[in-house]
Structures are given as structure tokens and as C-alpha cells.
Motif scaffolding. Structure first.
Motif, PDB file in Angstrom:
ATOM      1  N   TRP A  25     124.911 -29.317  51.416  1.00 47.08           N
ATOM      2  CA  TRP A  25     124.249 -30.271  52.285  1.00 47.08           C
ATOM      3  C   TRP A  25     123.801 -29.566  53.554  1.00 47.08           C
ATOM      4  O   TRP A  25     124.491 -28.701  54.068  1.00 47.08           O
ATOM      5  CB  TRP A  25     125.200 -31.399  52.700  1.00 47.08           C
ATOM      6  CG  TRP A  25     125.643 -32.246  51.574  1.00 47.08           C
ATOM      7  CD1 TRP A  25     126.684 -32.017  50.737  1.00 47.08           C
ATOM      8  CD2 TRP A  25     125.068 -33.462  51.151  1.00 47.08           C
ATOM      9  NE1 TRP A  25     126.795 -33.015  49.819  1.00 47.08           N
ATOM     10  CE2 TRP A  25     125.811 -33.928  50.055  1.00 47.08           C
ATOM     11  CE3 TRP A  25     123.993 -34.217  51.597  1.00 47.08           C
ATOM     12  CZ2 TRP A  25     125.508 -35.103  49.407  1.00 47.08           C
ATOM     13  CZ3 TRP A  25     123.704 -35.398  50.941  1.00 47.08           C
ATOM     14  CH2 TRP A  25     124.452 -35.822  49.856  1.00 47.08           C
ATOM     15  N   LYS A  27     123.933 -29.702  57.240  1.00 44.03           N
ATOM     16  CA  LYS A  27     124.899 -30.369  58.112  1.00 44.03           C
ATOM     17  C   LYS A  27     124.245 -31.413  59.007  1.00 44.03           C
ATOM     18  O   LYS A  27     124.789 -32.500  59.196  1.00 44.03           O
ATOM     19  CB  LYS A  27     125.666 -29.351  58.938  1.00 44.03           C
ATOM     20  CG  LYS A  27     126.790 -29.989  59.744  1.00 44.03           C
ATOM     21  CD  LYS A  27     127.668 -28.945  60.365  1.00 44.03           C
ATOM     22  CE  LYS A  27     128.805 -29.470  61.186  1.00 44.03           C
ATOM     23  NZ  LYS A  27     128.856 -30.811  61.564  1.00 44.03           N
ATOM     24  N   LEU A  30     123.693 -34.576  56.987  1.00 41.78           N
ATOM     25  CA  LEU A  30     124.946 -35.264  56.700  1.00 41.78           C
ATOM     26  C   LEU A  30     125.489 -35.952  57.953  1.00 41.78           C
ATOM     27  O   LEU A  30     125.901 -37.113  57.898  1.00 41.78           O
ATOM     28  CB  LEU A  30     125.964 -34.258  56.144  1.00 41.78           C
ATOM     29  CG  LEU A  30     127.303 -34.813  55.688  1.00 41.78           C
ATOM     30  CD1 LEU A  30     127.130 -35.827  54.573  1.00 41.78           C
ATOM     31  CD2 LEU A  30     128.212 -33.686  55.239  1.00 41.78           C
ATOM     32  N   VAL A  36     131.050 -36.464  56.817  1.00 42.84           N
ATOM     33  CA  VAL A  36     131.853 -36.343  55.604  1.00 42.84           C
ATOM     34  C   VAL A  36     132.604 -37.643  55.304  1.00 42.84           C
ATOM     35  O   VAL A  36     132.760 -38.030  54.144  1.00 42.84           O
ATOM     36  CB  VAL A  36     132.828 -35.154  55.723  1.00 42.84           C
ATOM     37  CG1 VAL A  36     133.799 -35.111  54.565  1.00 42.84           C
ATOM     38  CG2 VAL A  36     132.062 -33.851  55.818  1.00 42.84           C
ATOM     39  N   GLN A  37     133.035 -38.344  56.349  1.00 42.51           N
ATOM     40  CA  GLN A  37     133.765 -39.604  56.130  1.00 42.51           C
ATOM     41  C   GLN A  37     132.898 -40.632  55.418  1.00 42.51           C
ATOM     42  O   GLN A  37     133.364 -41.312  54.500  1.00 42.51           O
ATOM     43  CB  GLN A  37     134.268 -40.178  57.470  1.00 42.51           C
ATOM     44  CG  GLN A  37     135.303 -39.330  58.148  1.00 42.51           C
ATOM     45  CD  GLN A  37     134.696 -38.202  58.977  1.00 42.51           C
ATOM     46  OE1 GLN A  37     133.479 -38.094  59.143  1.00 42.51           O
ATOM     47  NE2 GLN A  37     135.549 -37.329  59.486  1.00 42.51           N
TER      48      GLN A  37
END
Length: 57
Positions: A25, A27, A30, A36-37
Motif C-alpha cells: 500500500w 502509506k 492508507l 491500518v486500524q
């Protein structure tokens, strides 16, 4: 391999699993979508799609 047997059993009842997969990904992309959560939350709620022939079997 006991792990593989569990994977087959889980798949047979309609849940998908993956092992040893890589995800790449950007960053910034994302982070802009919750990090990430948020990705973990979404993936934990995904269910495999069944087609009509599997549903009737």
C-alpha cells in the motif's frame, strides 16, 4: 498439516482465510482512509460471496 485441515474446514463453511499473503500500500493513501486500524476493521468483516449454485448445494 493440521493448519491446512483447519483452512479447508473453515472454507467449507463459507469463511475465507489467507496465509502468507503480502499487501503493498502507498502509506499516504492508507492513512487518508483511516490507516491500518480501518483496514483491519474492514477485512475482519468481509465474507466470501457465494454464487447461486453453491448456495443451493
Amino acid at each position: 498439516m493440521p493448519t491446512r485441515r483447519w483452512q479447508y474446514a473453515v472454507e467449507a463453511v463459507g469463511y475465507a482465510s489467507a496465509e502468507g499473503k503480502s499487501m503493498l500500500w502507498r502509506k499516504s493513501m492508507l492513512d487518508a482512509r483511516g490507516g491500518v486500524q480501518a483496514l483491519a476493521w474492514k477485512l475482519s468483516r468481509m465474507r466470501p460471496q457465494r454464487n447461486s449454485s453453491e448456495a443451493s448445494a
